[in-house]
Design an enzyme around this catalytic site. Structure first.
Site, PDB file in Angstrom:
ATOM      1  CB  VAL A  50      -0.940   0.006   1.230  1.00 57.49           C
ATOM      2  CG1 VAL A  50      -1.732   1.309   1.294  1.00 57.49           C
ATOM      3  CG2 VAL A  50      -1.904  -1.174   1.174  1.00 57.49           C
ATOM      4  CB  CYS A  51       4.099   1.984   1.689  1.00 58.34           C
ATOM      5  SG  CYS A  51       3.695   1.385   3.348  1.00 58.34           S
ATOM      6  N   PRO A  52       3.765   2.376  -1.461  1.00 57.29           N
ATOM      7  CG  PRO A  52       4.281   0.753  -3.055  1.00 57.29           C
ATOM      8  CD  PRO A  52       4.100   0.941  -1.589  1.00 57.29           C
TER       9      PRO A  52
END
Length: 211
Positions: A50-52
């Protein structure tokens, strides 16, 4: 502990630029010294899933934040070197190549621990006869909006699987700026260009009657 209405912690943290430069950032000073609002968003780990998507979403909206005199800063507990490796990984390979705003490397967790956003809990282990951490000791998806005086005017914390809506932070900045400039308050679902209202009974009654 909530920091809304309070000064952001006066703590200096290592950071990494998109050019590979390691430097120090004090988020409070970034706001006060430069007379800017600051959006600081924390994510759990580099090289995850999810982070990128979030880092690219903030990059895509960067011009809109800058137009509003807002400095965007990302943050995690990874080291500056890991940040740099991720910045040099192509987008189509899960990397964040093309992100240009600074990313805090709070590897000693001084700021994250002060903010209380770490996914960890210290418990006593009888077998080890020691206090051990439960959890990964990384941050939740915490977001802070800080005004030009260093005061936090918004904070939110998402659990790990839940990505943020970047447009909502633009709306919150617009609403807070409207309050600063006009002294009115912003009702539910307010957006730039819509009616605000006076913070008194007559103002509320007038607004509700017309909506």
């Amino acid at each position: 502990m909530s920091f809304v209405g309070k000064k952001f912690p006066n703590i200096e943290v290592n950071a990494m630029s998109d050019l590979g430069d390691t430097f120090k950032i004090n988020v409070l000073n970034e706001a006060v010294d430069n007379k800017k609002k600051v959006l600081l968003f924390w994510y759990p780990k580099d090289f995850t899933f999810v982070c990128p998507t979030e880092l690219h979403a903030f990059q895509e909206a960067l011009a809109e934040f800058e137009k509003r005199n807002v400095k965007v800063i990302g943050a995690s507990c990874d080291t500056a070197e890991v940040h740099f490796a991720w910045l040099n990984t192509p987008k189509n390979n899960g990397g964040i190549e093309g992100v240009t705003y600074p990313i805090l490397a709070d590897s000693n967790r001084n700021l994250a621990r002060t903010l209380g956003i770490l996914d960890s809990n210290e418990v006593y282990d009888e077998v080890a006869d020691a206090y051990l951490l439960e959890g990964d000791d990384v941050t939740f998806r915490a977001t802070y909006l800080i005004d030009e005086t260093g005061k936090v005017f918004h904070e939110s914390i998402n659990d790990m699987p839940l990505g943020r809506n970047v447009k909502e932070y633009l709306r919150l900045v617009d609403a807070y700026t409207h309050v600063q400039q006009h002294g009115e308050v912003c009702p539910a679902n307010w957006e730039e260009g819509k009616d605000a209202m006076n913070a008194d009974r007559k103002g509320v009654a007038s607004y509700l009657a017309s909506h």
